[in-house]
Design an enzyme around this catalytic site. Structure first.
Site, mmCIF file in Angstrom:
data_model
loop_
_atom_site.group_PDB
_atom_site.id
_atom_site.type_symbol
_atom_site.label_atom_id
_atom_site.label_comp_id
_atom_site.label_asym_id
_atom_site.label_seq_id
_atom_site.Cartn_x
_atom_site.Cartn_y
_atom_site.Cartn_z
ATOM 1 C CG ASN A 165 32.326 72.184 -12.870
ATOM 2 O OD1 ASN A 165 32.631 73.373 -12.776
ATOM 3 N ND2 ASN A 165 31.340 71.758 -13.647
ATOM 4 C CD1 TRP A 166 35.586 73.546 -7.192
ATOM 5 C CD2 TRP A 166 36.487 75.520 -6.652
ATOM 6 N NE1 TRP A 166 36.694 73.301 -6.430
ATOM 7 C CE2 TRP A 166 37.272 74.497 -6.079
ATOM 8 C CE3 TRP A 166 36.858 76.837 -6.436
ATOM 9 C CZ2 TRP A 166 38.407 74.764 -5.309
ATOM 10 C CZ3 TRP A 166 37.994 77.115 -5.674
ATOM 11 C CH2 TRP A 166 38.749 76.080 -5.113
ATOM 12 C CE LYS A 167 28.281 72.070 -11.840
ATOM 13 N NZ LYS A 167 26.989 71.411 -12.014
ATOM 14 N N GLY A 222 30.650 68.246 -8.977
ATOM 15 C CA GLY A 222 30.191 69.621 -8.805
ATOM 16 C C GLY A 222 29.984 69.941 -7.341
ATOM 17 N N GLY A 223 28.736 69.817 -6.884
ATOM 18 C CA GLY A 223 28.365 70.192 -5.520
ATOM 19 C C GLY A 223 29.306 69.699 -4.428
ATOM 20 C CG HIS A 269 29.304 71.438 -17.573
ATOM 21 N ND1 HIS A 269 28.008 71.751 -17.236
ATOM 22 C CD2 HIS A 269 29.766 70.622 -16.600
ATOM 23 C CE1 HIS A 269 27.710 71.146 -16.097
ATOM 24 N NE2 HIS A 269 28.748 70.454 -15.691
ATOM 25 C CB SER A 301 24.295 63.531 -7.968
ATOM 26 O OG SER A 301 23.430 64.572 -8.407
ATOM 27 C CD GLU A 331 25.725 73.311 -14.820
ATOM 28 O OE1 GLU A 331 26.742 73.965 -14.567
ATOM 29 O OE2 GLU A 331 25.314 72.372 -14.094
ATOM 30 C CD GLU A 367 29.562 66.276 -15.840
ATOM 31 O OE1 GLU A 367 29.944 66.192 -14.663
ATOM 32 O OE2 GLU A 367 29.345 67.351 -16.406
ATOM 33 N N GLY A 374 23.435 67.846 -10.361
ATOM 34 C CA GLY A 374 22.888 68.759 -9.372
ATOM 35 C C GLY A 374 21.519 68.349 -8.856
HETATM 36 P P1 PGA Z 1 27.052 67.752 -9.533
HETATM 37 O O1 PGA Z 1 27.699 68.438 -10.858
HETATM 38 O O2 PGA Z 1 28.131 66.874 -8.956
HETATM 39 O O3 PGA Z 1 26.697 68.890 -8.655
HETATM 40 O O4 PGA Z 1 25.879 66.956 -10.006
HETATM 41 C C1 PGA Z 1 28.531 67.725 -11.721
HETATM 42 C C2 PGA Z 1 28.902 68.585 -12.905
HETATM 43 O O5 PGA Z 1 28.026 69.316 -13.397
HETATM 44 O O6 PGA Z 1 30.045 68.574 -13.392
#
Ligand code: PGA
Length: 251
Positions: A9-11, A232-233, A95, A211, A97, A165, A171
């Site tokens: 997930n590149w956000k 994500g990251g 998600h 994470s 967010e 999640e 994050g």
């Molecule tokens: P993260 O994000 O790996 O940076 O914690 C995961 C996500 O929000 O899908």
């Protein structure tokens, strides 16, 4: 039995040239992987150029969100038809967010889930508790509500994916331990069994997100009810993402 799915997930990261560079590296590093599914979810502006890079590879493309209508006066939104048009086969929905920054409700997410399926996209429904909910012993209650409301009216002949999640692990660098994640994954599979029967529950993939890094991927992905990762990251660099994809290989 369940094929692993490792999703990035590149956000809100990567311009078009950056996205192309990342995916070029990634396809080289994962060219020899054929026993698990790999998915990248770039921002909308990079979907089409990334799809061109992915042609003929084993990497699938997904959106990070969508609206449930096909078209119309919905300024700033993207429709399921548009995602299909650029070659997406998956879409991340609900998600945390989206839920907590943009105020998306279970009802809105449910409409999106149903619409995605109707248009031939596999929804990845994200669920997870906030830190205060965990601390007050409400994890199961929150997750159960998000799963049941998100899948209300879902026809189980279709495929869907759940991503667990925990919000406090996204994050933050703080990961759920494999045991803690497994506990919630097992609980989610019980809910799926209650909703759609044991067979469907056993077939459905439940990803862990929050994470995930090359250093902790193995412990998580070896748990019996963890069928992949939503990253994500660590998906923003080909090297770290490919290491997660190949978590069980010695290289
Ligand atoms: P993260 O994000 O790996 O940076 O914690 C995961 C996500 O929000 O899908």
């Amino acid at each position: 039995m369940r094929r692993l799915l490792i999703a990035g997930n590149w956000k809100m990261h990567k311009t078009v040239p950056e996205a192309i560079e990342l995916v070029r590296e990634l396809k080289e590093l994962t060219a020899d992987v054929d026993d698990r599914d790999i998915l990248v979810c770039p921002p909308f502006t990079a979907l089409y150029p990334v799809r061109r890079e992915l042609e003929g590879t084993n990497i699938a493309l997904g959106g990070q969100n969508m609206f449930y209508e096909e078209q119309g006066a919905f300024t700033g939104e993207i429709s399921p038809i548009m995602l299909k048009d650029v070659g997406c086969s998956y879409v991340i929905l609900g998600h945390s967010e989206r839920r907590h920054i943009f105020g998306e409700t279970d009802d809105l997410i449910n409409r999106k889930v149903l619409s995605a399926t109707e248009h031939g996209l596999t929804p990845i429904l994200c669920v997870g508790e906030k830190i205060e909910e965990r601390e007050s012993g409400e994890t199961e209650k929150v997750v159960e509500r998000q799963v049941k409301e998100g899948l209300r009216g879902f026809n189980p002949e279709n495929e869907f994916v759940i991503a667990y999640e925990p919000v406090w692990a996204i994050g933050t660098g703080e990961t759920a331990t494999p045991e803690l994640a497994q506990e919630v994954h097992g609980f989610i599979r019980e809910i799926l069994s209650e909703l759609f029967g044991k067979e469907k529950a056993e077939k459905t993939r439940i990803l862990y997100g929050g994470s995930v890094k090359p250093e902790n991927a193995k412990g998580l992905l070896e748990m019996p009810d963890i069928d992949g990762a939503l990253v994500g990251g660590a998906s923003l660099k080909a090297e770290s993402f490919s290491k997660i994809v190949k978590f069980d290989r010695e290289e």
